[in-house]
Design a protein around this motif. Sequence first.
Motif, PDB file in Angstrom:
ATOM      1  N   GLU A  79      28.722  42.593  35.163  1.00  0.00           N
ATOM      2  CA  GLU A  79      30.161  42.533  35.084  1.00  0.00           C
ATOM      3  C   GLU A  79      30.970  42.427  36.366  1.00  0.00           C
ATOM      4  OE1 GLU A  79      29.709  43.365  32.168  1.00  0.00           O
ATOM      5  OE2 GLU A  79      29.168  41.781  31.242  1.00  0.00           O
ATOM      6  N   ASP A  80      30.419  43.319  36.994  1.00  0.00           N
ATOM      7  CA  ASP A  80      30.672  44.202  38.974  1.00  0.00           C
ATOM      8  C   ASP A  80      30.154  43.182  39.838  1.00  0.00           C
ATOM      9  OD1 ASP A  80      32.495  46.553  36.962  1.00  0.00           O
ATOM     10  OD2 ASP A  80      30.300  47.224  36.947  1.00  0.00           O
ATOM     11  N   VAL A  81      29.038  42.356  39.491  1.00  0.00           N
ATOM     12  CA  VAL A  81      28.418  41.820  39.788  1.00  0.00           C
ATOM     13  C   VAL A  81      29.080  40.150  40.470  1.00  0.00           C
ATOM     14  CG1 VAL A  81      26.226  40.521  40.977  1.00  0.00           C
ATOM     15  CG2 VAL A  81      25.640  43.324  39.704  1.00  0.00           C
ATOM     16  N   VAL A  82      29.450  39.637  41.865  1.00  0.00           N
ATOM     17  CA  VAL A  82      29.467  38.314  42.447  1.00  0.00           C
ATOM     18  C   VAL A  82      28.178  37.788  43.102  1.00  0.00           C
ATOM     19  CG1 VAL A  82      31.038  37.943  43.201  1.00  0.00           C
ATOM     20  CG2 VAL A  82      31.564  39.613  42.131  1.00  0.00           C
ATOM     21  N   LEU A  88      36.685  33.229  46.186  1.00  0.00           N
ATOM     22  CA  LEU A  88      37.121  34.113  45.582  1.00  0.00           C
ATOM     23  C   LEU A  88      38.504  34.621  44.522  1.00  0.00           C
ATOM     24  CD1 LEU A  88      39.120  35.455  47.625  1.00  0.00           C
ATOM     25  CD2 LEU A  88      40.200  34.011  48.242  1.00  0.00           C
ATOM     26  N   SER A  89      38.596  33.657  43.913  1.00  0.00           N
ATOM     27  CA  SER A  89      39.417  33.327  42.349  1.00  0.00           C
ATOM     28  C   SER A  89      37.953  33.815  41.232  1.00  0.00           C
ATOM     29  CB  SER A  89      39.091  32.310  41.706  1.00  0.00           C
ATOM     30  OG  SER A  89      38.468  31.584  41.705  1.00  0.00           O
ATOM     31  N   GLY A 100      42.037  48.193  37.208  1.00  0.00           N
ATOM     32  CA  GLY A 100      43.213  47.811  36.359  1.00  0.00           C
ATOM     33  C   GLY A 100      44.578  46.904  36.356  1.00  0.00           C
ATOM     34  N   ILE A 101      44.045  45.938  37.610  1.00  0.00           N
ATOM     35  CA  ILE A 101      45.381  45.744  37.675  1.00  0.00           C
ATOM     36  C   ILE A 101      45.634  44.227  37.335  1.00  0.00           C
ATOM     37  CG2 ILE A 101      46.329  44.418  39.981  1.00  0.00           C
ATOM     38  CD1 ILE A 101      44.509  46.562  41.867  1.00  0.00           C
ATOM     39  N   GLU A 102      46.972  44.300  37.307  1.00  0.00           N
ATOM     40  CA  GLU A 102      47.224  42.507  36.310  1.00  0.00           C
ATOM     41  C   GLU A 102      48.286  42.102  37.184  1.00  0.00           C
ATOM     42  OE1 GLU A 102      48.590  43.232  32.212  1.00  0.00           O
ATOM     43  OE2 GLU A 102      46.739  45.202  32.112  1.00  0.00           O
ATOM     44  N   GLY A 103      48.533  40.693  36.600  1.00  0.00           N
ATOM     45  CA  GLY A 103      49.476  39.879  37.614  1.00  0.00           C
ATOM     46  C   GLY A 103      47.797  39.278  38.754  1.00  0.00           C
ATOM     47  N   GLU A 104      49.110  38.529  39.577  1.00  0.00           N
ATOM     48  CA  GLU A 104      49.160  38.229  41.027  1.00  0.00           C
ATOM     49  C   GLU A 104      48.223  39.181  42.189  1.00  0.00           C
ATOM     50  OE1 GLU A 104      47.649  35.376  41.253  1.00  0.00           O
ATOM     51  OE2 GLU A 104      48.067  35.075  39.250  1.00  0.00           O
ATOM     52  N   ILE A 105      47.379  38.736  43.298  1.00  0.00           N
ATOM     53  CA  ILE A 105      47.042  39.982  44.358  1.00  0.00           C
ATOM     54  C   ILE A 105      47.492  38.912  45.060  1.00  0.00           C
ATOM     55  CG2 ILE A 105      45.198  40.980  46.127  1.00  0.00           C
ATOM     56  CD1 ILE A 105      43.727  41.255  43.429  1.00  0.00           C
ATOM     57  N   ALA A 106      48.767  39.685  46.207  1.00  0.00           N
ATOM     58  CA  ALA A 106      48.889  38.274  46.965  1.00  0.00           C
ATOM     59  C   ALA A 106      48.197  38.281  48.403  1.00  0.00           C
ATOM     60  CB  ALA A 106      50.908  38.918  47.868  1.00  0.00           C
ATOM     61  N   GLY A 107      48.090  37.466  49.040  1.00  0.00           N
ATOM     62  CA  GLY A 107      46.737  37.464  50.146  1.00  0.00           C
ATOM     63  C   GLY A 107      47.373  37.561  51.386  1.00  0.00           C
TER      64      GLY A 107
END
Length: 107
Positions: A79-82, A88-89, A100-107
């Motif tokens: 699951e660590d492989v892209v 991008l999503s 361990g981040i929840e919510g949106e990451i601003a670009g």
Amino acid sequence: MYKILVADDEPDIVKMLEVFLTKVGFLVVMDIKMPEVSGMNILQEMWMSGKKTPAVILTGMMDAQIYSDDLKSMGYVLEDVVYKPVELSVLLKTIKRKLGIEGEIAG
């Protein structure tokens, strides 16, 4: 300030990651196969030196299955492989899970 190491042989991917990953924390985004260096060797060297840095592994091929046992021995999971071409999503979801981040990451 956050530090992110990106290692990929495709300039477009590096640029995209520079733009979108400036706010996520310390993380390694590593291509498994590059012309001059092996991403797997770098990950193994980091692990053997005691650096347990979270990593997202990029690959353009299904070679992650080949390295599955090595990745697992270093604490990584498939699951660590892209897979490339990078969506991008999918990349952001994987990074958020690793950090361990929840919510949106601003670009």
